[in-house]
Design a protein around this motif. Structure first.
Motif, PDB file in Angstrom:
ATOM      1  N   ILE A 130      -3.668  10.845  -8.669  1.00  0.00           N
ATOM      2  CA  ILE A 130      -2.313  10.711  -9.201  1.00  0.00           C
ATOM      3  C   ILE A 130      -1.639   9.408  -8.773  1.00  0.00           C
ATOM      4  O   ILE A 130      -0.791   8.867  -9.481  1.00  0.00           O
ATOM      5  N   ASN A 131      -2.038   8.880  -7.620  1.00  0.00           N
ATOM      6  CA  ASN A 131      -1.379   7.661  -7.118  1.00  0.00           C
ATOM      7  C   ASN A 131      -1.639   6.438  -7.981  1.00  0.00           C
ATOM      8  O   ASN A 131      -0.990   5.413  -7.847  1.00  0.00           O
ATOM      9  N   VAL A 184       3.825  10.324 -15.717  1.00  0.00           N
ATOM     10  CA  VAL A 184       3.035  11.223 -16.557  1.00  0.00           C
ATOM     11  C   VAL A 184       3.831  11.485 -17.830  1.00  0.00           C
ATOM     12  O   VAL A 184       5.040  11.721 -17.766  1.00  0.00           O
ATOM     13  N   VAL A 185       3.164  11.400 -18.959  1.00  0.00           N
ATOM     14  CA  VAL A 185       3.854  11.621 -20.235  1.00  0.00           C
ATOM     15  C   VAL A 185       3.309  12.897 -20.862  1.00  0.00           C
ATOM     16  O   VAL A 185       2.083  13.106 -20.875  1.00  0.00           O
ATOM     17  N   CYS A 186       4.203  13.766 -21.345  1.00  0.00           N
ATOM     18  CA  CYS A 186       3.684  14.926 -22.066  1.00  0.00           C
ATOM     19  C   CYS A 186       4.171  14.881 -23.505  1.00  0.00           C
ATOM     20  O   CYS A 186       5.340  14.570 -23.770  1.00  0.00           O
ATOM     21  N   VAL A 187       3.262  15.125 -24.404  1.00  0.00           N
ATOM     22  CA  VAL A 187       3.582  15.125 -25.830  1.00  0.00           C
ATOM     23  C   VAL A 187       3.530  16.585 -26.265  1.00  0.00           C
ATOM     24  O   VAL A 187       2.451  17.183 -26.327  1.00  0.00           O
ATOM     25  N   VAL A 236       9.044  19.409  -1.506  1.00  0.00           N
ATOM     26  CA  VAL A 236       8.972  17.949  -1.452  1.00  0.00           C
ATOM     27  C   VAL A 236       9.311  17.390  -2.832  1.00  0.00           C
ATOM     28  O   VAL A 236       8.764  17.835  -3.841  1.00  0.00           O
ATOM     29  N   GLN A 237      10.205  16.409  -2.842  1.00  0.00           N
ATOM     30  CA  GLN A 237      10.610  15.784  -4.116  1.00  0.00           C
ATOM     31  C   GLN A 237       9.418  15.108  -4.777  1.00  0.00           C
ATOM     32  O   GLN A 237       8.534  14.583  -4.102  1.00  0.00           O
ATOM     33  N   CYS A 238       9.466  15.098  -6.078  1.00  0.00           N
ATOM     34  CA  CYS A 238       8.365  14.556  -6.843  1.00  0.00           C
ATOM     35  C   CYS A 238       8.803  13.198  -7.395  1.00  0.00           C
ATOM     36  O   CYS A 238       9.699  13.139  -8.238  1.00  0.00           O
ATOM     37  N   ASN A 239       8.222  12.129  -6.882  1.00  0.00           N
ATOM     38  CA  ASN A 239       8.712  10.811  -7.295  1.00  0.00           C
ATOM     39  C   ASN A 239       8.032  10.239  -8.516  1.00  0.00           C
ATOM     40  O   ASN A 239       8.453   9.224  -9.054  1.00  0.00           O
ATOM     41  N   ILE A 240       6.951  10.869  -8.936  1.00  0.00           N
ATOM     42  CA  ILE A 240       6.296  10.392 -10.156  1.00  0.00           C
ATOM     43  C   ILE A 240       7.073  10.948 -11.341  1.00  0.00           C
ATOM     44  O   ILE A 240       7.219  12.167 -11.472  1.00  0.00           O
TER      45      ILE A 240
END
Ligand SMILES: CCCCCCCCCCCCC/C=C/[C@@H](O)[C@H](COP(=O)(O)O)NC(C)=O
Ligand SMILES: Nc1ncnc2c1ncn2[C@@H]1O[C@H](COP(=O)(O)OP(=O)(O)O)[C@@H](O)[C@H]1O
Ligand SMILES: [Ca+2]
Length: 516
Positions: free
Chosen positions: A158-159, A164-167, A200-204
């Motif tokens: 993931i790094n 991340v894009v979701c369609v 934990v916050q998700c920064n992505i």
């Protein structure tokens, strides 16, 4: 000749604006790309060009804001006889773009079966060309089954990605969000089953290309459900923090939710509509009508902790907009709390309010839930990132009154101005259905054996003794007792919230112009 050398009109470049003529400018933060223009191609197409001096040119692609929050990619080409000058311009603009923090590498998941089954076509025709123009590289997955994207997010490196894009629709977004938040907690050794665990916050960031049936998360965070607009927000690297609620039952993690968590009416609509997927987005109208006619109400107990930390109220006239001061204030509180206690949750034993009753609908919304079907949403004044949810209780009422309530989702009238509707801004709540309470206190298990029957005490009251199910961002959740907690700004989207309406934006623009 002047006609062609519009470069002359390009007066001034500053760190924040590219001024293209006396009354037209583009903030550099809204430039999509700068490219050297291939003149050979143009010359080949037009004979008269052959006789002219050798020209050089570059094209600036930028965001053009149209009505109703719709964005489009527009371009302007600047011509010049001096090659060196032309290159200097390209260089200067590219350097400016480099200063913007924009995504370079994206992971894309496409649900080919969402909405009208156009996800793949929408991505390929409308989005991929823009990503490529903006020099964004992508790894694209077309999902083959439900939970494919979620499972994959636990495996990928993931790094490597800036987002991340979701369609797809809200269900697909929910899947990707579960994958990302779940992955973050797993990597940090946090047990999601503990309802009090500090997550934990998700920064992505996640970008949503709307290709679903309701697309409420996209509409409520961008102001329109339009694939090109969303792609442009992703390209510019916009960032919008978002509250996420966790849903637990008996110390077991069930789901996260960002938009609607609804029991009764919206749970029943979703459950029925799942059997009618072949109808596409129309299934909600069909099931909505059917559920409305069935008019089931459900009995239970709700307890909640009011959100005292936030300034707003669900009856406010102002809605959450780009740069919202209420959400900013919550962000500051969150930062201060982190400084004070690190990741630990403040142990709060604040008061719980308890409400028992018969309800047609129990809706908890973390955001307005505006969508094309309901442009103001289920709670027009809800905030995207204030650390609270609006809990809407629609008590048992007549069919006619319930219809009046539903119709107000679609017009300008106040949907909370009914004696049978209560709304509270909360930071956590619990719900237990009467049936479960009775079972737990060892009363006979009537409901389970006689599913679908009505209240024995009052046969005419339409109170269903079976349980409803929860509609959790478009996914069904079977649990008659849940515990819900809002996690302030747990994740971020490639969005900027809904901008003030166009008129105001234009008047701001001319103010900036005068300053320049
Ligand atoms: C008789 C008049 C009825 C008018 C009712 C209009 C109300 C429309 C309210 C829409 C609710 C928005 C909340 C969003 C829910 C989505 O998460 C969920 C799933 O969306 P998806 O199909 O994945 O895009 N959609 C529904 C309809 O439950
Ligand atoms: N390839 C696939 N086949 C079947 N279901 C899928 C696939 N990919 C994703 N899903 C699931 O489809 C559900 C609905 O998707 P969504 O994109 O929200 O469409 P809609 O808005 O029409 O409900 C989601 O729960 C998602 O998990
Ligand atoms: Ca909120």
């Amino acid at each position: 000749m002047d006609k062609w050398i519009s470069m002359l009109r390009c007066h001034k470049i500053s760190r924040s604006f590219l001024c293209m003529s006396g009354n037209c400018f583009v903030p550099t933060s809204e430039i999509i790309a700068v490219e050297e223009t291939d003149l050979n191609k143009k010359q080949r197409n037009s004979g008269k060009w052959q006789k002219m001096a050798k020209l050089h040119a570059f094209t600036v692609y930028y965001v053009k804001k149209a009505q109703n929050h719709r964005w489009r990619c527009s371009d302007v080409t600047f011509w010049c006889v001096d090659e060196q000058l032309c290159n200097q311009w390209i260089q200067a603009l590219k350097e400016l773009l480099e200063l913007q923090t924009r995504p370079k590498q994206l992971l894309v998941y496409i649900n080919p079966y969402g909405g009208k089954r156009q996800g793949k076509r929408i991505y390929e025709q409308k989005v991929a060309p823009l990503f490529s123009l903006a020099s964004i590289s992508t790894d694209v997955f077309v999902t083959e089954r439900a939970n494919h994207a979620k499972d994959n997010l636990f495996e990928v490196n993931i790094n490597k990605y800036d987002g991340v894009v979701c369609v797809g629709g809200d269900g697909m977004f929910s899947e990707v969000m579960h994958g990302l938040i779940g992955r973050m907690q797993k990597d940090s050794g946090i047990d999601q089953n503990n309802p009090k665990a500090p997550l934990v916050q998700c920064n992505i960031r996640i970008g949503i290309i709307p290709a679903g049936s309701t697309d409420c998360v996209c509409y409520s965070t961008v102001g329109i459900s339009d694939p090109v607009t969303s792609a442009l927000h992703i390209i510019l690297g916009d960032s919008q923090p978002l509250d996420v609620s966790s849903v637990h039952h008996n110390n077991t993690f069930l789901k996260y939710t960002v938009s609607l968590l609804g029991y009764g009416f919206y749970g029943d609509v979703l459950k029925d509509s799942e059997k009618k997927r072949w109808m596409g987005p129309m299934r909600y109208d069909y099931s909505g009508f059917k559920t409305f006619l069935s008019h089931h109400c459900y009995e239970g107990t709700i307890s909640f902790q009011p959100a005292k930390h936030t300034l707003g109220s669900p009856r406010d006239k102002d809605s959450c907009r780009t740069g919202c001061h209420i959400c900013r204030q919550s962000e500051q509180q969150l930062a201060e709390q982190r400084k004070k206690c690190g990741l630990k949750h403040e142990e709060d034993e604040e008061e719980w309010k308890v409400i028992k009753g018969k309800f047609l609908a129990i809706n908890a919304v973390n955001m307005s839930c505006a969508c094309p079907r309901s442009p103001k949403g289920l709670s027009p004044a809800a905030h995207l990132a204030d650390g609270s949810a609006d809990l809407i209780l629609v008590r048992k009422c007549s069919r006619f009154d319930f219809l009046r309530y539903l119709v107000r989702h679609t017009n300008q009238d106040d949907q909370f101005d009914f004696s049978f509707v209560d709304v509270y801004r909360v930071k956590s709540f619990q719900f237990t259905s009467k049936l479960l309470e009775d079972n737990e206190s060892d009363v006979t298990d009537i409901g389970k054996k006689h599913f679908g029957q009505f209240c024995r005490d009052h046969p005419a009251c339409c109170c269903n003794i079976a349980n409803s199910t929860w509609n959790c961002d478009g996914e069904t959740l079977d649990s008659s007792a849940i515990e819900v907690r809002v996690h302030c700004q747990l994740m971020k989207l490639f969005a900027r919230g809904i901008e003030e309406n166009h008129k105001e934006a234009v008047s701001n623009q001319s103010r900036v112009e005068q300053l320049l």
